[in-house]
Design an enzyme around this catalytic site. Structure first.
Site, PDB file in Angstrom:
ATOM      1  N   CYS A  83      -2.564  -0.516   7.524  1.00  0.00           N
ATOM      2  CA  CYS A  83      -1.742   0.699   7.519  1.00  0.00           C
ATOM      3  C   CYS A  83      -1.892   1.483   8.817  1.00  0.00           C
ATOM      4  CB  CYS A  83      -2.084   1.541   6.299  1.00  0.00           C
ATOM      5  SG  CYS A  83      -1.627   0.709   4.752  1.00  0.00           S
ATOM      6  N   GLU A 140       0.861   3.813   1.946  1.00  0.00           N
ATOM      7  CA  GLU A 140       1.369   4.168   3.268  1.00  0.00           C
ATOM      8  C   GLU A 140       2.588   3.325   3.625  1.00  0.00           C
ATOM      9  OE1 GLU A 140      -3.232   4.306   3.744  1.00  0.00           O
ATOM     10  OE2 GLU A 140      -1.773   3.267   2.497  1.00  0.00           O
ATOM     11  N   CYS A 158      -6.324   1.825   5.747  1.00  0.00           N
ATOM     12  CA  CYS A 158      -6.964   0.561   6.099  1.00  0.00           C
ATOM     13  C   CYS A 158      -6.444   0.120   7.473  1.00  0.00           C
ATOM     14  CB  CYS A 158      -6.667  -0.497   5.040  1.00  0.00           C
ATOM     15  SG  CYS A 158      -4.931  -1.053   5.047  1.00  0.00           S
ATOM     16  N   HIS A 208       0.836  -1.203   0.000  1.00  0.00           N
ATOM     17  CA  HIS A 208       0.000   0.000   0.000  1.00  0.00           C
ATOM     18  C   HIS A 208       0.869   1.251   0.000  1.00  0.00           C
ATOM     19  CE1 HIS A 208      -3.839  -2.002   1.825  1.00  0.00           C
ATOM     20  NE2 HIS A 208      -3.318  -2.720   0.842  1.00  0.00           N
TER      21      HIS A 208
END
Length: 159
Positions: A98, A67, A95, A65
């Site tokens: 993260c 992040e 999410c 992701h």
């Protein structure tokens, strides 16, 4: 009752909008690479120390992701695993994964653009952030959300 502090979106600052625009530039890179268009940057003392965008398709890695990419880059820049005096700017609400990573990194602040109605951590468990982390949502939310909407509309047309 949540463990983290929450700043109201009415308290927008010019710096937050500036850095969110830079995170949007990262999200556009993901969009151009047919990745879900989420971008992130980590800022420390007014300087970008990490940046990233979704690479889950390219790397065939569900953990890649935006992040996570930005966190890794920031930790490498600082030479340490904690981001205590840093801010994460991310175009979409993080999410659970993260948010959990931000807890372990002890990031001071998270600023996000659009809410993530299905997989955003605040809908699942609001207590995933470090107790000292300040959360601010809604910065350039319309622009951030529009990029996601366009991406998924284009995907539906391909089917």
């Amino acid at each position: 009752m949540s463990y983290y502090n929450f700043e109201e979106k009415e308290n927008l600052t010019g710096a937050d909008e500036h850095f969110m625009k830079l995170a949007l530039n990262e999200a556009k890179k993901a969009f151009d690479n047919d990745e879900i268009p989420i971008g992130a940057i980590v800022v420390c003392q007014g300087k970008i120390i990490g940046r990233g965008y979704n690479l889950t398709e390219q790397l065939n890695d569900v953990t890649a992701h935006a992040e996570m990419q930005a966190f890794t880059a920031a930790a490498q820049t600082l030479g340490g695993k904690y981001l205590k005096d840093c801010t994460l700017y991310v175009t979409i609400e993080p999410c659970v994964m993260c948010a959990g990573a931000s807890f372990w990194m002890q990031i001071s602040r998270i600023v996000y653009g659009a809410n993530e109605e299905k997989r955003g951590f605040t809908r699942i468990n609001q207590n995933l952030l470090h107790p000292k982390t300040v959360l601010k949502g809604g910065v350039l939310a319309e622009e951030c959300g529009r990029l996601m909407t366009t991406f998924f509309q284009n995907k539906r047309k391909e089917i």
